[in-house]
Motif scaffolding. Structure first.
Motif, PDB file in Angstrom:
ATOM      1  N   GLY A  81       4.496  14.401   9.324  1.00  0.00           N
ATOM      2  CA  GLY A  81       4.363  13.396  10.362  1.00  0.00           C
ATOM      3  C   GLY A  81       3.041  12.673  10.415  1.00  0.00           C
ATOM      4  O   GLY A  81       2.899  11.688  11.143  1.00  0.00           O
ATOM      5  N   THR A  82       2.047  13.124   9.651  1.00  0.00           N
ATOM      6  CA  THR A  82       0.755  12.446   9.607  1.00  0.00           C
ATOM      7  C   THR A  82       0.772  11.417   8.484  1.00  0.00           C
ATOM      8  O   THR A  82       0.938  11.780   7.314  1.00  0.00           O
ATOM      9  CB  THR A  82      -0.393  13.443   9.381  1.00  0.00           C
ATOM     10  N   ILE A  83       0.608  10.136   8.833  1.00  0.00           N
ATOM     11  CA  ILE A  83       0.695   9.052   7.857  1.00  0.00           C
ATOM     12  C   ILE A  83      -0.705   8.632   7.422  1.00  0.00           C
ATOM     13  O   ILE A  83      -1.577   8.362   8.253  1.00  0.00           O
ATOM     14  CB  ILE A  83       1.448   7.845   8.443  1.00  0.00           C
ATOM     15  N   THR A  84      -0.896   8.599   6.098  1.00  0.00           N
ATOM     16  CA  THR A  84      -2.163   8.165   5.508  1.00  0.00           C
ATOM     17  C   THR A  84      -1.848   7.413   4.216  1.00  0.00           C
ATOM     18  O   THR A  84      -0.717   7.478   3.716  1.00  0.00           O
ATOM     19  CB  THR A  84      -3.062   9.365   5.144  1.00  0.00           C
ATOM     20  N   PRO A  85      -2.846   6.721   3.626  1.00  0.00           N
ATOM     21  CA  PRO A  85      -2.648   6.266   2.249  1.00  0.00           C
ATOM     22  C   PRO A  85      -2.368   7.466   1.353  1.00  0.00           C
ATOM     23  O   PRO A  85      -2.856   8.575   1.608  1.00  0.00           O
ATOM     24  CB  PRO A  85      -3.988   5.612   1.907  1.00  0.00           C
TER      25      PRO A  85
ATOM     26  N   THR B  98       6.893   9.615   0.907  1.00  0.00           N
ATOM     27  CA  THR B  98       5.926   8.652   0.368  1.00  0.00           C
ATOM     28  C   THR B  98       6.626   7.355  -0.004  1.00  0.00           C
ATOM     29  O   THR B  98       7.800   7.351  -0.391  1.00  0.00           O
ATOM     30  CB  THR B  98       5.222   9.195  -0.890  1.00  0.00           C
ATOM     31  N   THR B  99       5.906   6.257   0.112  1.00  0.00           N
ATOM     32  CA  THR B  99       6.385   4.986  -0.424  1.00  0.00           C
ATOM     33  C   THR B  99       5.662   4.741  -1.738  1.00  0.00           C
ATOM     34  O   THR B  99       4.444   4.944  -1.835  1.00  0.00           O
ATOM     35  CB  THR B  99       6.134   3.827   0.543  1.00  0.00           C
ATOM     36  N   GLU B 100       6.422   4.314  -2.756  1.00  0.00           N
ATOM     37  CA  GLU B 100       5.885   4.171  -4.107  1.00  0.00           C
ATOM     38  C   GLU B 100       6.380   2.867  -4.722  1.00  0.00           C
ATOM     39  O   GLU B 100       7.449   2.370  -4.350  1.00  0.00           O
ATOM     40  CB  GLU B 100       6.354   5.333  -4.994  1.00  0.00           C
TER      41      GLU B 100
ATOM     42  N   THR C 233       0.852  -1.188   0.000  1.00  0.00           N
ATOM     43  CA  THR C 233       0.000   0.000   0.000  1.00  0.00           C
ATOM     44  C   THR C 233       0.885   1.233   0.000  1.00  0.00           C
ATOM     45  O   THR C 233       1.776   1.355   0.835  1.00  0.00           O
ATOM     46  CB  THR C 233      -0.911   0.028   1.238  1.00  0.00           C
ATOM     47  N   GLU C 234       0.647   2.138  -0.947  1.00  0.00           N
ATOM     48  CA  GLU C 234       1.416   3.377  -0.997  1.00  0.00           C
ATOM     49  C   GLU C 234       0.984   4.271   0.168  1.00  0.00           C
ATOM     50  O   GLU C 234      -0.198   4.568   0.336  1.00  0.00           O
ATOM     51  CB  GLU C 234       1.184   4.099  -2.321  1.00  0.00           C
ATOM     52  N   LEU C 235       1.970   4.677   0.946  1.00  0.00           N
ATOM     53  CA  LEU C 235       1.711   5.515   2.110  1.00  0.00           C
ATOM     54  C   LEU C 235       2.400   6.857   1.965  1.00  0.00           C
ATOM     55  O   LEU C 235       3.404   6.977   1.262  1.00  0.00           O
ATOM     56  CB  LEU C 235       2.223   4.825   3.382  1.00  0.00           C
TER      57      LEU C 235
ATOM     58  N   ALA D   7      -3.670  11.805   1.230  1.00  0.00           N
ATOM     59  CA  ALA D   7      -2.748  12.829   1.725  1.00  0.00           C
ATOM     60  C   ALA D   7      -3.035  14.174   1.057  1.00  0.00           C
ATOM     61  O   ALA D   7      -3.324  14.241  -0.141  1.00  0.00           O
ATOM     62  CB  ALA D   7      -1.308  12.414   1.458  1.00  0.00           C
ATOM     63  N   THR D   8      -2.921  15.239   1.816  1.00  0.00           N
ATOM     64  CA  THR D   8      -3.130  16.587   1.287  1.00  0.00           C
ATOM     65  C   THR D   8      -2.081  17.524   1.859  1.00  0.00           C
ATOM     66  O   THR D   8      -1.503  17.276   2.911  1.00  0.00           O
ATOM     67  CB  THR D   8      -4.524  17.134   1.653  1.00  0.00           C
ATOM     68  N   ILE D   9      -1.833  18.625   1.125  1.00  0.00           N
ATOM     69  CA  ILE D   9      -1.025  19.723   1.655  1.00  0.00           C
ATOM     70  C   ILE D   9      -1.829  20.998   1.469  1.00  0.00           C
ATOM     71  O   ILE D   9      -2.573  21.141   0.496  1.00  0.00           O
ATOM     72  CB  ILE D   9       0.346  19.845   0.970  1.00  0.00           C
ATOM     73  N   PRO D  10      -1.683  21.939   2.387  1.00  0.00           N
ATOM     74  CA  PRO D  10      -2.447  23.187   2.260  1.00  0.00           C
ATOM     75  C   PRO D  10      -1.842  24.097   1.203  1.00  0.00           C
ATOM     76  O   PRO D  10      -0.635  24.102   0.975  1.00  0.00           O
ATOM     77  CB  PRO D  10      -2.343  23.805   3.654  1.00  0.00           C
ATOM     78  N   LEU D  11      -2.683  24.868   0.545  1.00  0.00           N
ATOM     79  CA  LEU D  11      -2.244  25.937  -0.340  1.00  0.00           C
ATOM     80  C   LEU D  11      -2.240  27.231   0.489  1.00  0.00           C
ATOM     81  O   LEU D  11      -2.988  27.376   1.439  1.00  0.00           O
ATOM     82  CB  LEU D  11      -3.209  26.077  -1.513  1.00  0.00           C
TER      83      LEU D  11
END
Length: 263
Positions: free
Chosen positions: A13-17, A104-106, A6-8, A21-25
């Motif tokens: 520091g917040t781990i999700t699939p 990220t893991t890919e 599963t790509e994580l 995942a999001t980053i703020p603009l």
């Protein structure tokens, strides 16, 4: 790749699939390609040369005056690797101008057994020489140009005809009876795989014209994801065996390096 992989993603520091995942603009890492990155190979979940990648990321960040909370990033990567388990994968590290730390893991990209390359004229940006920055648009366009010409990958060549490197790897070739590669001062990235080969094999570094590569008896690409990948043609001209004897030697040498460093 394990079927259960599963790509994580870790964002500050917040781990999700990855898909969640999001980053703020606003973040100039996205808006302007202002940031740095690294890609690390994972073998059964174990990162190869992770310390070297951290050091290069720090050098890149220092070169563009980008603050990096190195301790936080390393702790977050450790947690992400623990969550990923024994994955055959790659780890991407990104630090953006907006202050985001992303890991990220890919899946490891699939690469052909041997590749055809095409030369694409490219002018290095002197202030970004040696920097693994997020501004990779020109590199990716070079690959598209090469593919439009029927090749698999580009090799960047300065306007004066000097061989540089492919967009995401280093290049080595055999000419004049010696294994050659472009010297860093010509405007190429200090590749970690390249560094391992230089430490283990006799290699001549220099500024070589494209004609030297076109006349090579064999050639190969070297990178984190490709490891050692033979080249079978340059600008439509077939080389000798792919892999040739020096390429096989490089493959064996790098495999031994992996075995030794991964214990």
């Amino acid at each position: 790749m394990d079927s259960g992989f599963t790509e994580l993603a870790s964002v500050d520091g917040t781990i999700t699939p990855v898909a969640a995942a999001t980053i703020p603009l606003k973040d100039d890492g996205l808006y302007r390609g202002d940031g740095v990155f690294e890609v690390v190979r994972l073998y059964a979940g174990r990162p190869f040369a992770l310390a070297d990648h951290y050091q290069r990321l720090q050098r890149s960040a220092d070169a563009i005056e980008l603050p990096v909370d190195r301790a936080a990033l390393e702790a977050e990567v450790e947690a992400l690797l623990a969550a990923a388990g024994e994955a055959e994968a790659q780890l991407r590290l990104i630090v953006t101008r907006g202050g985001r730390r992303i890991a990220t893991t890919e899946p490891v990209p699939e690469h052909a057994e041997a590749v055809a390359i095409a030369s694409v004229v490219y002018q290095p940006t002197l202030i970004l020489n040696g920097v693994k920055s997020l501004s990779y648009g020109a590199n990716m366009q070079a690959t598209r140009i090469a593919r439009d010409r029927g090749a698999d990958e580009a090799v960047l060549v300065r306007p004066d005809g000097t061989v540089l490197e492919p967009p995401t790897s280093s290049i080595f070739w055999v000419a004049g009876g010696e294994l050659r590669t472009t010297v860093l001062e010509a405007g190429v990235l200090a590749s970690i795989t390249r560094d391992r080969l230089l430490a283990a094999l006799p290699v001549s570094e220099g500024e070589w014209p494209i004609g030297d590569l076109l006349g090579a008896s064999e050639a190969f690409l070297a990178s984190t994801t490709r490891e050692i990948q033979p080249v079978h043609s340059v600008d439509g001209s077939e080389l000798g065996a792919a892999p040739g004897p020096r390429t096989v030697e490089a493959q064996q040498t790098f495999a031994a390096t992996l075995a030794r460093e991964l214990g």
